[in-house]
Design a protein around this motif. Sequence first.
Motif, PDB file in Angstrom:
ATOM      1  N   SER A 172      -2.246 -12.992  -9.351  1.00  0.00           N
ATOM      2  CA  SER A 172      -3.369 -14.107  -9.892  1.00  0.00           C
ATOM      3  C   SER A 172      -2.602 -14.543 -11.286  1.00  0.00           C
ATOM      4  CB  SER A 172      -4.649 -13.423 -10.041  1.00  0.00           C
ATOM      5  OG  SER A 172      -4.572 -12.267 -11.157  1.00  0.00           O
ATOM      6  N   GLN A 173      -1.857 -13.809 -11.877  1.00  0.00           N
ATOM      7  CA  GLN A 173      -1.476 -14.421 -13.265  1.00  0.00           C
ATOM      8  C   GLN A 173       0.016 -13.796 -13.488  1.00  0.00           C
ATOM      9  OE1 GLN A 173      -4.122 -14.061 -16.342  1.00  0.00           O
ATOM     10  NE2 GLN A 173      -2.604 -14.924 -18.060  1.00  0.00           N
TER      11      GLN A 173
ATOM     12  N   GLN B 145       0.460   3.971 -16.843  1.00  0.00           N
ATOM     13  CA  GLN B 145       1.354   4.840 -16.535  1.00  0.00           C
ATOM     14  C   GLN B 145       2.914   4.145 -16.917  1.00  0.00           C
ATOM     15  OE1 GLN B 145       1.330   5.579 -12.376  1.00  0.00           O
ATOM     16  NE2 GLN B 145       2.628   7.639 -12.778  1.00  0.00           N
ATOM     17  N   GLN B 146       3.533   5.169 -17.428  1.00  0.00           N
ATOM     18  CA  GLN B 146       5.144   4.627 -17.821  1.00  0.00           C
ATOM     19  C   GLN B 146       5.957   4.708 -16.385  1.00  0.00           C
ATOM     20  OE1 GLN B 146       5.931   3.026 -20.565  1.00  0.00           O
ATOM     21  NE2 GLN B 146       3.832   3.056 -21.144  1.00  0.00           N
ATOM     22  N   TRP B 147       6.842   3.867 -16.361  1.00  0.00           N
ATOM     23  CA  TRP B 147       7.624   3.993 -15.255  1.00  0.00           C
ATOM     24  C   TRP B 147       9.087   3.833 -15.794  1.00  0.00           C
ATOM     25  CZ3 TRP B 147       6.831   1.777  -9.532  1.00  0.00           C
ATOM     26  CH2 TRP B 147       5.507   2.302  -9.266  1.00  0.00           C
ATOM     27  N   SER B 148      10.212   4.267 -15.263  1.00  0.00           N
ATOM     28  CA  SER B 148      11.619   4.204 -15.660  1.00  0.00           C
ATOM     29  C   SER B 148      12.400   3.204 -15.050  1.00  0.00           C
ATOM     30  CB  SER B 148      12.257   5.631 -15.659  1.00  0.00           C
ATOM     31  OG  SER B 148      12.218   6.175 -14.134  1.00  0.00           O
ATOM     32  N   GLY B 149      11.798   2.059 -14.528  1.00  0.00           N
ATOM     33  CA  GLY B 149      12.706   0.873 -14.273  1.00  0.00           C
ATOM     34  C   GLY B 149      12.917   0.914 -12.655  1.00  0.00           C
ATOM     35  N   GLU B 150      11.943   1.603 -11.982  1.00  0.00           N
ATOM     36  CA  GLU B 150      12.201   1.648 -10.543  1.00  0.00           C
ATOM     37  C   GLU B 150      12.072   0.016  -9.969  1.00  0.00           C
ATOM     38  OE1 GLU B 150      10.583   5.521 -11.423  1.00  0.00           O
ATOM     39  OE2 GLU B 150      10.074   3.322 -12.192  1.00  0.00           O
ATOM     40  N   HIS B 151      12.894  -0.424  -8.945  1.00  0.00           N
ATOM     41  CA  HIS B 151      12.649  -1.717  -8.468  1.00  0.00           C
ATOM     42  C   HIS B 151      11.575  -1.946  -7.510  1.00  0.00           C
ATOM     43  CE1 HIS B 151      14.129  -5.327  -6.813  1.00  0.00           C
ATOM     44  NE2 HIS B 151      13.799  -5.021  -5.789  1.00  0.00           N
ATOM     45  N   LEU B 152      10.993  -2.995  -7.544  1.00  0.00           N
ATOM     46  CA  LEU B 152       9.738  -3.246  -7.009  1.00  0.00           C
ATOM     47  C   LEU B 152       9.655  -4.910  -6.688  1.00  0.00           C
ATOM     48  CD1 LEU B 152       6.916  -2.218  -5.888  1.00  0.00           C
ATOM     49  CD2 LEU B 152       5.847  -3.040  -8.056  1.00  0.00           C
ATOM     50  N   SER B 153       9.133  -5.059  -5.177  1.00  0.00           N
ATOM     51  CA  SER B 153       9.093  -6.525  -5.100  1.00  0.00           C
ATOM     52  C   SER B 153       7.789  -6.752  -4.656  1.00  0.00           C
ATOM     53  CB  SER B 153       9.760  -6.684  -3.566  1.00  0.00           C
ATOM     54  OG  SER B 153      11.115  -6.599  -3.826  1.00  0.00           O
ATOM     55  N   ILE B 154       7.022  -7.962  -5.592  1.00  0.00           N
ATOM     56  CA  ILE B 154       5.864  -8.251  -5.277  1.00  0.00           C
ATOM     57  C   ILE B 154       5.785  -9.708  -4.834  1.00  0.00           C
ATOM     58  CG2 ILE B 154       3.603  -8.536  -6.689  1.00  0.00           C
ATOM     59  CD1 ILE B 154       4.676  -6.416  -8.537  1.00  0.00           C
ATOM     60  N   PRO B 155       5.336  -9.985  -3.658  1.00  0.00           N
ATOM     61  CA  PRO B 155       5.034 -11.364  -3.378  1.00  0.00           C
ATOM     62  C   PRO B 155       4.183 -12.189  -4.176  1.00  0.00           C
ATOM     63  CG  PRO B 155       5.009  -9.769  -1.433  1.00  0.00           C
ATOM     64  CD  PRO B 155       4.767  -8.781  -2.783  1.00  0.00           C
TER      65      PRO B 155
ATOM     66  N   ASN C 250      -3.733  -9.395  -7.829  1.00  0.00           N
ATOM     67  CA  ASN C 250      -5.114  -9.985  -7.251  1.00  0.00           C
ATOM     68  C   ASN C 250      -5.790  -8.707  -6.538  1.00  0.00           C
ATOM     69  OD1 ASN C 250      -3.977 -10.378  -4.951  1.00  0.00           O
ATOM     70  ND2 ASN C 250      -3.713 -12.488  -5.329  1.00  0.00           N
ATOM     71  N   ASP C 251      -6.919  -9.051  -5.819  1.00  0.00           N
ATOM     72  CA  ASP C 251      -7.516  -7.966  -5.062  1.00  0.00           C
ATOM     73  C   ASP C 251      -6.754  -7.696  -3.750  1.00  0.00           C
ATOM     74  OD1 ASP C 251      -9.688  -7.677  -6.675  1.00  0.00           O
ATOM     75  OD2 ASP C 251     -10.925  -8.787  -5.677  1.00  0.00           O
ATOM     76  N   ARG C 252      -6.042  -8.729  -3.217  1.00  0.00           N
ATOM     77  CA  ARG C 252      -5.087  -8.518  -2.031  1.00  0.00           C
ATOM     78  C   ARG C 252      -3.762  -7.868  -2.509  1.00  0.00           C
ATOM     79  NH1 ARG C 252      -2.600 -13.812   1.073  1.00  0.00           N
ATOM     80  NH2 ARG C 252      -1.297 -12.514   2.642  1.00  0.00           N
ATOM     81  N   GLY C 253      -3.318  -7.999  -3.582  1.00  0.00           N
ATOM     82  CA  GLY C 253      -2.098  -7.454  -4.297  1.00  0.00           C
ATOM     83  C   GLY C 253      -2.567  -5.985  -4.692  1.00  0.00           C
ATOM     84  N   ARG C 254      -3.759  -5.499  -5.134  1.00  0.00           N
ATOM     85  CA  ARG C 254      -4.083  -4.273  -5.314  1.00  0.00           C
ATOM     86  C   ARG C 254      -4.039  -3.257  -3.887  1.00  0.00           C
ATOM     87  NH1 ARG C 254      -6.243  -6.258  -9.619  1.00  0.00           N
ATOM     88  NH2 ARG C 254      -8.235  -7.267  -8.740  1.00  0.00           N
ATOM     89  N   ALA C 255      -4.600  -3.874  -3.090  1.00  0.00           N
ATOM     90  CA  ALA C 255      -4.915  -3.331  -1.565  1.00  0.00           C
ATOM     91  C   ALA C 255      -3.568  -3.129  -0.943  1.00  0.00           C
ATOM     92  CB  ALA C 255      -5.775  -4.129  -0.812  1.00  0.00           C
ATOM     93  N   ALA C 256      -2.681  -4.110  -0.860  1.00  0.00           N
ATOM     94  CA  ALA C 256      -1.393  -4.246  -0.340  1.00  0.00           C
ATOM     95  C   ALA C 256      -0.408  -3.071  -1.001  1.00  0.00           C
ATOM     96  CB  ALA C 256      -0.880  -5.493  -0.126  1.00  0.00           C
ATOM     97  N   LEU C 257      -0.360  -3.133  -2.327  1.00  0.00           N
ATOM     98  CA  LEU C 257       0.506  -2.148  -3.220  1.00  0.00           C
ATOM     99  C   LEU C 257      -0.113  -0.831  -3.620  1.00  0.00           C
ATOM    100  CD1 LEU C 257       1.866  -5.034  -5.542  1.00  0.00           C
ATOM    101  CD2 LEU C 257       3.071  -4.141  -3.421  1.00  0.00           C
ATOM    102  N   ALA C 258      -1.061  -0.428  -3.019  1.00  0.00           N
ATOM    103  CA  ALA C 258      -1.638   0.884  -3.366  1.00  0.00           C
ATOM    104  C   ALA C 258      -0.851   1.795  -2.879  1.00  0.00           C
ATOM    105  CB  ALA C 258      -3.105   0.988  -2.783  1.00  0.00           C
ATOM    106  N   ASP C 259      -0.291   1.690  -1.832  1.00  0.00           N
ATOM    107  CA  ASP C 259       0.917   3.104  -1.213  1.00  0.00           C
ATOM    108  C   ASP C 259       2.026   2.964  -2.241  1.00  0.00           C
ATOM    109  OD1 ASP C 259      -0.996   3.641   0.756  1.00  0.00           O
ATOM    110  OD2 ASP C 259      -0.016   2.546   2.379  1.00  0.00           O
ATOM    111  N   SER C 260       2.279   2.086  -2.689  1.00  0.00           N
ATOM    112  CA  SER C 260       3.712   1.910  -3.269  1.00  0.00           C
ATOM    113  C   SER C 260       3.602   2.167  -4.930  1.00  0.00           C
ATOM    114  CB  SER C 260       4.737   0.844  -3.139  1.00  0.00           C
ATOM    115  OG  SER C 260       3.998  -0.352  -3.439  1.00  0.00           O
ATOM    116  N   ILE C 261       2.373   1.766  -5.452  1.00  0.00           N
ATOM    117  CA  ILE C 261       2.210   1.774  -7.004  1.00  0.00           C
ATOM    118  C   ILE C 261       0.933   2.657  -7.523  1.00  0.00           C
ATOM    119  CG2 ILE C 261       3.744   0.029  -7.578  1.00  0.00           C
ATOM    120  CD1 ILE C 261       1.455  -1.825  -8.182  1.00  0.00           C
ATOM    121  N   GLY C 262       0.092   2.645  -6.421  1.00  0.00           N
ATOM    122  CA  GLY C 262      -0.978   3.647  -6.785  1.00  0.00           C
ATOM    123  C   GLY C 262      -2.280   2.654  -6.521  1.00  0.00           C
ATOM    124  N   PRO C 263      -3.814   3.183  -6.477  1.00  0.00           N
ATOM    125  CA  PRO C 263      -4.612   2.433  -6.170  1.00  0.00           C
ATOM    126  C   PRO C 263      -5.250   1.890  -7.441  1.00  0.00           C
ATOM    127  CG  PRO C 263      -5.316   4.663  -6.071  1.00  0.00           C
ATOM    128  CD  PRO C 263      -3.698   4.575  -6.158  1.00  0.00           C
TER     129      PRO C 263
END
Length: 140
Positions: free
Chosen positions: A89-90, A74-84, A29-42
């Motif tokens: 949104s879905q 963008q392809q990633w290679s299995g980096e760990h990520l925590s998403i609240p 969601n918009d909140r997630g995009r803003a909060a995770l922009a530094d770690s996964i991009g805008p």
Amino acid sequence: MTMLNAACYKLIPLDSNTPVGAKVVLVLNDRGRAALADSIGPAVDEVEGTLRSTGDSVYQLDVRAVRYLKTAEQQWSGEHLSIPGVFVSQGSERRLDRKRSWLAGLAATTALAVAILGVKLIGGSSPQGEGPDLPPSGQQ
């Protein structure tokens, strides 16, 4: 190839029975995009990966791909990520659809056979004995 790949999978909404190790797609969601922009991009729209665990309303993923709102993937290679969970949104599990996979494979095989037959029927080479006009040997 993307259409063939998409035809082979179906998305099923995540629930408490989704197993660890499942391939999942989380739409931010918009909140997630803003909060995770530094770690996964805008402007990230979706995060796809393998579910490590869920608990305390947090998705733990090994990320395979990130899709942006107005650009490509963008392809990633299995980096760990925590998403609240409040940033999602879905959420969907990406499962192989055997019936659609068989149909897509059959369609691809048929298209290849038609292409090969088409080249043979139209003529893919010049008749034997004919070729480009070359000067007689010995003359230049």
